[in-house]
Design a protein around this motif. Sequence first.
Motif, short mmCIF file in Angstrom:
data_model
loop_
_atom_site.label_atom_id
_atom_site.label_comp_id
_atom_site.label_asym_id
_atom_site.label_seq_id
_atom_site.Cartn_x
_atom_site.Cartn_y
_atom_site.Cartn_z
N GLN A 79 0.83 -1.32 0.17
CA GLN A 79 -0.10 -0.07 -0.13
C GLN A 79 0.57 1.15 -0.38
OE1 GLN A 79 -3.51 0.66 0.47
NE2 GLN A 79 -3.69 -1.77 -0.39
N PRO A 80 0.38 2.55 -1.30
CA PRO A 80 0.95 3.68 -0.48
C PRO A 80 0.89 4.23 0.76
CG PRO A 80 -0.62 3.96 -2.12
CD PRO A 80 -0.01 2.49 -1.87
N ASP A 81 2.70 4.79 1.17
CA ASP A 81 1.95 5.54 2.58
C ASP A 81 1.16 6.67 2.07
OD1 ASP A 81 2.32 6.04 5.04
OD2 ASP A 81 4.25 6.98 4.50
N LEU A 82 0.34 7.62 3.23
CA LEU A 82 -0.30 8.44 2.51
C LEU A 82 0.38 9.61 3.28
CD1 LEU A 82 -2.61 9.44 1.63
CD2 LEU A 82 -4.01 9.58 3.30
N ASP A 83 1.34 10.74 2.72
CA ASP A 83 1.41 11.36 2.90
C ASP A 83 -0.12 12.77 3.11
OD1 ASP A 83 3.32 13.48 3.58
OD2 ASP A 83 4.65 13.81 1.93
N ILE A 84 0.29 13.27 4.33
CA ILE A 84 -0.74 14.33 4.42
C ILE A 84 -0.41 15.39 3.83
CG2 ILE A 84 -2.58 15.34 5.86
CD1 ILE A 84 -3.28 12.54 5.94
N GLY A 85 0.99 16.32 3.92
CA GLY A 85 1.18 16.87 3.41
C GLY A 85 1.51 17.54 2.11
N ASP A 86 1.45 15.71 0.98
CA ASP A 86 1.17 15.60 -0.34
C ASP A 86 0.00 15.52 -0.54
OD1 ASP A 86 4.62 15.61 -0.65
OD2 ASP A 86 4.54 13.64 -1.27
N LEU A 87 -0.61 14.95 0.22
CA LEU A 87 -2.31 15.29 0.12
C LEU A 87 -3.21 16.51 -0.33
CD1 LEU A 87 -4.97 13.32 -0.91
CD2 LEU A 87 -4.84 12.94 2.17
N ARG A 88 -2.32 17.32 1.15
CA ARG A 88 -3.08 18.59 1.16
C ARG A 88 -2.56 19.69 0.08
NH1 ARG A 88 -0.92 19.18 6.82
NH2 ARG A 88 -2.54 18.04 8.10
N THR A 89 -1.34 19.56 -0.78
CA THR A 89 -1.05 20.41 -1.90
C THR A 89 -1.66 19.86 -3.09
OG1 THR A 89 1.16 20.43 -0.75
CG2 THR A 89 0.87 20.34 -3.19
N LEU A 90 -2.00 18.43 -3.50
CA LEU A 90 -2.63 18.03 -4.30
C LEU A 90 -3.93 18.34 -4.32
CD1 LEU A 90 -2.97 15.99 -6.62
CD2 LEU A 90 -3.29 14.23 -5.87
N LEU A 91 -5.43 18.19 -3.57
CA LEU A 91 -6.20 18.41 -2.71
C LEU A 91 -6.17 20.80 -3.09
CD1 LEU A 91 -7.85 16.29 -0.20
CD2 LEU A 91 -8.38 16.21 -2.47
N SER A 92 -5.69 21.23 -2.47
CA SER A 92 -5.23 22.53 -2.67
C SER A 92 -5.36 22.59 -4.18
CB SER A 92 -4.07 22.93 -1.93
OG SER A 92 -4.27 24.13 -1.79
N THR A 93 -4.18 22.62 -5.18
CA THR A 93 -4.31 22.54 -6.53
C THR A 93 -5.07 22.02 -7.24
OG1 THR A 93 -1.55 21.60 -6.16
CG2 THR A 93 -3.09 21.62 -8.19
N ILE A 94 -5.97 21.05 -7.29
CA ILE A 94 -7.51 20.64 -7.76
C ILE A 94 -8.31 21.64 -6.96
CG2 ILE A 94 -9.10 18.85 -7.98
CD1 ILE A 94 -6.93 17.08 -7.46
N ILE A 95 -8.07 21.95 -5.96
CA ILE A 95 -9.62 23.08 -5.44
C ILE A 95 -10.02 24.21 -5.86
CG2 ILE A 95 -10.97 23.45 -2.68
CD1 ILE A 95 -10.63 20.97 -2.12
N HIS A 96 -8.50 24.53 -5.52
CA HIS A 96 -8.47 26.26 -5.45
C HIS A 96 -7.97 26.75 -7.03
CE1 HIS A 96 -8.48 27.02 -1.78
NE2 HIS A 96 -7.75 26.01 -1.28
N LYS A 97 -7.90 25.61 -7.89
CA LYS A 97 -7.87 25.51 -9.65
C LYS A 97 -6.23 26.41 -9.59
CE LYS A 97 -12.62 25.89 -10.21
NZ LYS A 97 -13.83 26.74 -11.39
N LYS A 98 -5.26 25.75 -8.84
CA LYS A 98 -3.42 26.44 -9.36
C LYS A 98 -3.46 26.15 -10.04
CE LYS A 98 -2.95 27.36 -4.17
NZ LYS A 98 -2.42 26.82 -3.06
N ALA A 99 -3.76 24.40 -11.00
CA ALA A 99 -3.28 23.88 -11.96
C ALA A 99 -2.98 25.19 -13.31
CB ALA A 99 -3.75 22.91 -12.67
#
Length: 192
Positions: A79-99
């Motif tokens: 199982q991949p280890d769930l890094d909360i910091g990376d998850l926050r960054t990924l979700l923030s990129t999607i939610i705040h439309k930073k891409a």
Amino acid sequence: MSVCRRLPLSRVLLKARSRPSTKQYLSKIMPASTAHFHTTRPQPERSTRDGDELSQPLEPADLRSFWDKLRPEPSTPPQPDLDIGDLRTLLSTIIHKKANGAVAMELHTQQCCALYESLDAARRTKFLHTLAHEFCAPKGKAREAATAYVDATKQSEDYAQTAHLARVLRDSLTPQYTELFDQINRLPNGFA
């Protein structure tokens, strides 16, 4: 090979046990109760075999344990280890439309979906907990919008301004994570 097809399984196993390498292999994988191919009555050790032991039926539990030991163990991918910091960054990129661009947004959303699908139940709970608690409706904006709406309804009779403040209040109460679900819905295999 054709001889083995005509022989019953117990005779094939007996024949296989007579070979030195196979005998050693079978003694490792077969339990002691199946060493004589039956468990109903113990047989004394004989120097020659007269075929009488072949007439004894094999116990179903013995056969099952024999074949279960031959079957390879199913391997589960790590199982991949769930890094909360990376998850926050990924979700923030999607939610705040930073891409930058629609293609990048779609790739980030697919990456987020692939990450979620690869997680086990405990890690999915962490994922959803992070999404629900850190990307909910901003409390400060909601409080300000509610105060402005209440003040406007008490002081003013302007329905246009009240309707505008009601929309602002509704938008401030909408959780941020709904943007993630909107992006997932836009994927080819999304919700729709």
